[in-house]
Write an enzyme that holds these catalytic residues in place. Structure first.
Site, PDB file in Angstrom:
ATOM      1  CG  PHE A  95      -1.953   1.022   1.291  1.00 19.52           C
ATOM      2  CD1 PHE A  95      -2.965   1.050   0.346  1.00 19.52           C
ATOM      3  CD2 PHE A  95      -1.953   1.984   2.300  1.00 19.52           C
ATOM      4  CE1 PHE A  95      -3.968   2.006   0.408  1.00 19.52           C
ATOM      5  CE2 PHE A  95      -2.943   2.942   2.369  1.00 19.52           C
ATOM      6  CZ  PHE A  95      -3.962   2.964   1.417  1.00 19.52           C
ATOM      7  CB  SER A 163       2.108  -4.508   2.815  1.00 22.80           C
ATOM      8  OG  SER A 163       1.137  -3.835   3.560  1.00 22.80           O
ATOM      9  CG  MET A 164      -2.778  -3.614   1.158  1.00 22.60           C
ATOM     10  SD  MET A 164      -3.903  -2.364   0.515  1.00 22.60           S
ATOM     11  CE  MET A 164      -4.730  -1.864   2.035  1.00 22.60           C
ATOM     12  CD1 TRP A 188      -3.162  -4.922   6.764  1.00 24.34           C
ATOM     13  CD2 TRP A 188      -4.468  -4.984   4.947  1.00 24.34           C
ATOM     14  NE1 TRP A 188      -4.333  -4.236   7.071  1.00 24.34           N
ATOM     15  CE2 TRP A 188      -5.151  -4.267   5.969  1.00 24.34           C
ATOM     16  CE3 TRP A 188      -5.104  -5.151   3.717  1.00 24.34           C
ATOM     17  CZ2 TRP A 188      -6.427  -3.720   5.792  1.00 24.34           C
ATOM     18  CZ3 TRP A 188      -6.376  -4.619   3.539  1.00 24.34           C
ATOM     19  CH2 TRP A 188      -7.027  -3.914   4.569  1.00 24.34           C
ATOM     20  CG  ASP A 209       3.227  -6.283  10.693  1.00 21.32           C
ATOM     21  OD1 ASP A 209       2.655  -5.175  10.791  1.00 21.32           O
ATOM     22  OD2 ASP A 209       3.305  -6.925   9.629  1.00 21.32           O
ATOM     23  CG  HIS A 241       3.733  -3.853   7.750  1.00 21.80           C
ATOM     24  ND1 HIS A 241       2.973  -4.987   7.537  1.00 21.80           N
ATOM     25  CD2 HIS A 241       3.455  -3.018   6.705  1.00 21.80           C
ATOM     26  CE1 HIS A 241       2.260  -4.852   6.429  1.00 21.80           C
ATOM     27  NE2 HIS A 241       2.541  -3.674   5.906  1.00 21.80           N
TER      28      HIS A 241
END
Length: 294
Positions: A95, A163-164, A188, A209, A241
């Site tokens: 992201f 992440s995303m 995520w 995280d 993270h």
């Protein structure tokens, strides 16, 4: 020596030579490796922890203007073509991030014998489901249109993401079950259950995280994968993270081993995955099913 006896001796010698040749052909290692996808020398801890593998690497930029379905990126690939084709991996950033945040993985993985595509997404705020589609669009471009398409074995593809982008990695694996490997990095995703995934999946979490805490993301992701699937979970110790955004030996070591094991079907790397990695200064815990079956 009589002519008849000479013929008998020559016949016995010929038979002996033929038998020896047959035995040599049957001895393991006396001919080419049974696995046609094996690339590079026999691995060691030092070779998979090194900042570069045995292959020299070239790279090429892909403009967003010349592609559809994703935002362009950079392709890293082994310069030599003497070993034939290679498996390929597309990697998505997270992201608000760009490909620069995961660029270190490009040459590091490519130098071990993969074609690697670090991509930009259509927008920096794209959600995991969109990033999953973009990873697949990037693989399609890589194998059908790119300047290195002839260097790639289209049946041996994988996805990674941070992440995303890690959540998108699971989305891509769910959508395209023919993928050979998936590696979410501190992933995520609001969807925490993935029983549909059929791709061998290695999940990295980070004990520190606070954006995608392992208790609500990486651990449920792992637990929801089918019990029959080749899967593993590695929780990084003293990590955040954003740990996957810079060069990391633990991430590289186990990612290389996972990609080699499942994209290249190279059982020489099983030794680094099973038994499971022990807790250490860099690993808080690990889980998985060993030995692997694929």
């Amino acid at each position: 020596m009589s002519k008849s006896r000479s013929r008998i001796v020559k016949g016995l010698l010929a038979a002996t030579v033929a038998t020896a040749g047959l035995c040599t052909a049957l001895v393991p290692g006396a001919q080419a490796a049974d696995n046609p996808y094996e690339r590079g020398p026999a691995p060691s801890n030092s070779s998979i922890e090194a900042s570069r593998g045995s292959y020299a690497v070239s790279q090429t930029s892909v403009s967003s203007l010349g592609v559809s379905g994703f935002g362009g990126g950079t392709i890293y690939y082994p310069t030599s073509t003497s070993d034939g084709t290679f498996g390929a991996v597309a990697i998505s950033p997270g992201f608000t991030a760009y490909q620069s945040s995961i660029a270190w993985l490009g040459p590091r993985l490519a130098s071990q014998g993969f074609v690697v595509f670090t991509i930009d997404t259509n927008t920096t705020v794209d959600q995991p489901d969109s990033r999953g589609r973009q990873l697949l669009a990037a693989l399609d471009y890589l194998t059908k249109t790119s300047s290195v398409r002839t260097r790639i074995d289209t049946s041996r593809l994988g996805v990674m993401g941070h992440s995303m982008g890690g959540g998108g990695t699971l989305e891509a694996a769910k959508s395209r079950t023919s993928l050979k490997a998936a590696i979410p990095l501190t992933g995520w995703n609001l969807d925490t259950t993935w029983p549909e995934v059929r791709t061998p999946t290695l999940i990295f979490g980070a004990d520190g995280d606070t954006i995608a805490p392992v208790a609500t993301h990486s651990e449920p992701f792992y637990q929801s994968l089918p019990s029959t699937l080749d899967k593993a979970y590695v929780e990084l110790r003293g990590a955040t993270h954003f740990t996957p955004n810079s060069s990391n030996t633990t991430i590289a070591k186990y990612s290389i081993s996972w990609l080699k094991r499942f994209i290249d079907n190279d059982s020489r790397y099983e030794q680094f995955l099973c038994p499971l990695p022990a807790a250490s200064l860099t690993i808080a815990e690990s889980r998985g099913n060993c030995p692997h079956t694929s």
